[in-house]
Design a protein around this motif. Structure first.
Motif, mmCIF file in Angstrom:
data_model
loop_
_atom_site.group_PDB
_atom_site.id
_atom_site.type_symbol
_atom_site.label_atom_id
_atom_site.label_comp_id
_atom_site.label_asym_id
_atom_site.label_seq_id
_atom_site.Cartn_x
_atom_site.Cartn_y
_atom_site.Cartn_z
ATOM 1 N N THR A 84 0.840 -1.197 0.000
ATOM 2 C CA THR A 84 0.000 0.000 0.000
ATOM 3 C C THR A 84 0.878 1.252 0.000
ATOM 4 O O THR A 84 2.056 1.209 0.379
ATOM 5 C CB THR A 84 -0.936 0.024 1.219
ATOM 6 O OG1 THR A 84 -0.154 -0.051 2.425
ATOM 7 C CG2 THR A 84 -1.890 -1.159 1.177
ATOM 8 N N HIS A 85 0.291 2.346 -0.409
ATOM 9 C CA HIS A 85 1.023 3.600 -0.528
ATOM 10 C C HIS A 85 1.736 3.950 0.776
ATOM 11 O O HIS A 85 1.134 3.930 1.858
ATOM 12 C CB HIS A 85 0.045 4.721 -0.896
ATOM 13 C CG HIS A 85 0.661 6.078 -0.913
ATOM 14 N ND1 HIS A 85 1.547 6.495 -1.885
ATOM 15 C CD2 HIS A 85 0.517 7.130 -0.057
ATOM 16 C CE1 HIS A 85 1.913 7.741 -1.640
ATOM 17 N NE2 HIS A 85 1.311 8.144 -0.536
ATOM 18 N N ALA A 86 3.018 4.246 0.683
ATOM 19 C CA ALA A 86 3.789 4.654 1.849
ATOM 20 C C ALA A 86 3.456 6.100 2.194
ATOM 21 O O ALA A 86 3.513 6.983 1.329
ATOM 22 C CB ALA A 86 5.283 4.506 1.569
ATOM 23 N N ALA A 87 3.121 6.330 3.450
ATOM 24 C CA ALA A 87 2.716 7.666 3.872
ATOM 25 C C ALA A 87 3.795 8.703 3.596
ATOM 26 O O ALA A 87 3.496 9.872 3.360
ATOM 27 C CB ALA A 87 2.364 7.661 5.358
ATOM 28 N N VAL A 88 5.053 8.292 3.582
ATOM 29 C CA VAL A 88 6.152 9.223 3.373
ATOM 30 C C VAL A 88 6.266 9.672 1.919
ATOM 31 O O VAL A 88 6.873 10.703 1.627
ATOM 32 C CB VAL A 88 7.480 8.579 3.834
ATOM 33 C CG1 VAL A 88 7.917 7.476 2.870
ATOM 34 C CG2 VAL A 88 8.575 9.612 4.020
ATOM 35 N N SER A 89 5.665 8.940 1.006
ATOM 36 C CA SER A 89 5.867 9.188 -0.423
ATOM 37 C C SER A 89 4.974 10.301 -0.953
ATOM 38 O O SER A 89 3.747 10.281 -0.783
ATOM 39 C CB SER A 89 5.604 7.903 -1.208
ATOM 40 O OG SER A 89 5.781 8.103 -2.587
ATOM 41 N N VAL A 90 5.578 11.260 -1.634
ATOM 42 C CA VAL A 90 4.835 12.321 -2.312
ATOM 43 C C VAL A 90 3.974 11.710 -3.416
ATOM 44 O O VAL A 90 4.322 10.678 -3.995
ATOM 45 C CB VAL A 90 5.817 13.353 -2.904
ATOM 46 C CG1 VAL A 90 5.142 14.280 -3.894
ATOM 47 C CG2 VAL A 90 6.465 14.163 -1.789
#
Length: 379
Positions: free
Chosen positions: A215-221
């Motif tokens: 799932t999408h990493a929270a850190v990733s723009v």
């Protein structure tokens, strides 16, 4: 100012910019089991097909320490920051560059000990283009890109994002025209709010991040420029003084994708850079809404599919083409067959929309098959 996009961590301090505290005599026996991204991406199977032989990956960063897990894979590079003090680029006072190099090309040690990279037989060209505290400027990165091209790098892995300059933009565009695969990080939240440069440049493969569950990493723009995503959370790799580090950020995802590009360039040595990008996007495991989206781009990279799938080449575009018509890969094409101005995003979009045939339809179905996944990214 450019920022390097990995957060290294000690177990007691989740944001401390220091290498993971694993002693050299203990770390090698533990690190491989912690490299969850290798199993998730099925790198073992991919390495039965390609290990990156014959490909040089340039790493403009804080330098690369000559770690035991990189022995034999580290080329003489250059120091652009310290007045040539470390004129082979083989020094690192931070650990960031060493970690990125390990994710690309570490070969580990006997008995499955030590860290392993995605392309363990690729060569690393180390370039010190930022200071020990990760401070750099666009012009220095531009010089590093120019040096990479003149030194024969086939892939450039840029784990930084920020502003641009005329010199940097010129260097990036010259690298693309020279048929070099350029891979760059999109940026990390909360410091970054939009895709930074050079990931935002047309033709550069812009890399975001996912976690262990795909799932999408929270850190990733997020943003419309994102092409693909790769593991970016709690990623273990090499560090300075023979130690190991744990990092979180799109830096790590970028190095992993650069390793994937090296695998492709090794198996298909005459494949133009734009076709390497096309293979990565066309075979990615689709996540989120069907098709490209601003969190995942075209999806999570699939190493084995990128090396083996029947991917129609760019230019094989007729929606009425009969099954089996035309070539299924441009591996036999000579470098330079591509036209200037091609972009990873634009060309990948074209290929996904207009490529036809039963084989392509099967590939598309396979890419969505992981939508009800087990705990890890699945194909």
């Amino acid at each position: 100012m450019l920022t390097f996009l990995g957060i290294s961590a000690l177990p007691s301090s989740p944001i401390a910019a220091k290498p993971t505290s694993l002693p050299p005599d203990d770390g090698p026996s533990r690190i491989r089991a912690d490299q969850w991204h290798l199993a998730t991406l099925d790198s073992g199977e991919a390495n039965k097909i390609s290990q990156g032989e014959g490909v040089t990956v340039a790493v403009p960063d804080t330098g690369v320490y000559p770690h035991p897990d990189l022995r034999g894979n580290l080329l003489p590079g250059i120091d652009l920051i310290n007045g040539g003090q470390h004129d082979d680029g083989q020094d690192d006072r931070n650990s960031h560059g060493t970690g990125m190099a390990g994710l690309i090309a570490a070969h580990g040690q006997e008995g499955s000990r030590g860290a392993r990279g995605i392309a363990p037989r690729a060569k690393i060209l180390p370039i010190i283009s930022s200071t020990a505290d990760n401070r750099s400027n666009p012009d220095d990165l531009g010089k590093a890109i120019e040096y990479s091209v003149s030194s024969g790098a086939g892939v450039i892995s840029i784990s930084s994002a920020g502003g641009s300059s005329p010199a940097l933009r010129r260097a990036i565009r010259e690298a693309l025209r020279a048929d070099v695969v350029v891979v760059a990080a999109v940026g990390n939240r909360p410091l970054d709010t939009e895709v930074g440069y050079p990931a935002s440049e047309d033709g550069v493969i812009a890399v975001g991040g996912v976690d262990e569950f795909g799932t999408h990493a929270a850190v990733s723009v997020t943003g419309p420029e994102i092409d693909v995503v790769a593991p970016a959370v709690d990623i273990y790799s090499t560090s300075i003084d023979g130690k190991y580090r744990k990092g979180t950020g799109t830096s790590d995802a970028t190095a992993i994708v650069a390793g994937a590009a090296a695998l492709i360039r090794s198996k298909y040595p005459y494949l133009p850079a734009r076709e390497v990008a096309h293979r990565l996007t066309a075979t990615a495991v689709d996540k989120g809404p069907p098709g490209r989206d601003d969190e995942y781009g075209y999806g999570v990279i699939d190493l084995v599919a990128a090396l083996t799938a029947d991917v129609p080449p760019l230019g094989f575009e007729s929606v009425s083409a009969p099954v089996g018509a035309g070539p299924s890969t441009t591996a036999g094409a000579q470098p330079g067959d591509e036209s200037d101005g091609a972009t990873a995003r634009g060309l990948a979009t074209l290929g996904v929309i207009v490529a036809a045939g039963v084989g392509w339809a099967v590939l598309a179905r396979r890419r969505r098959r992981g939508d009800d996944p087990p705990p890890r990214i699945s194909r």
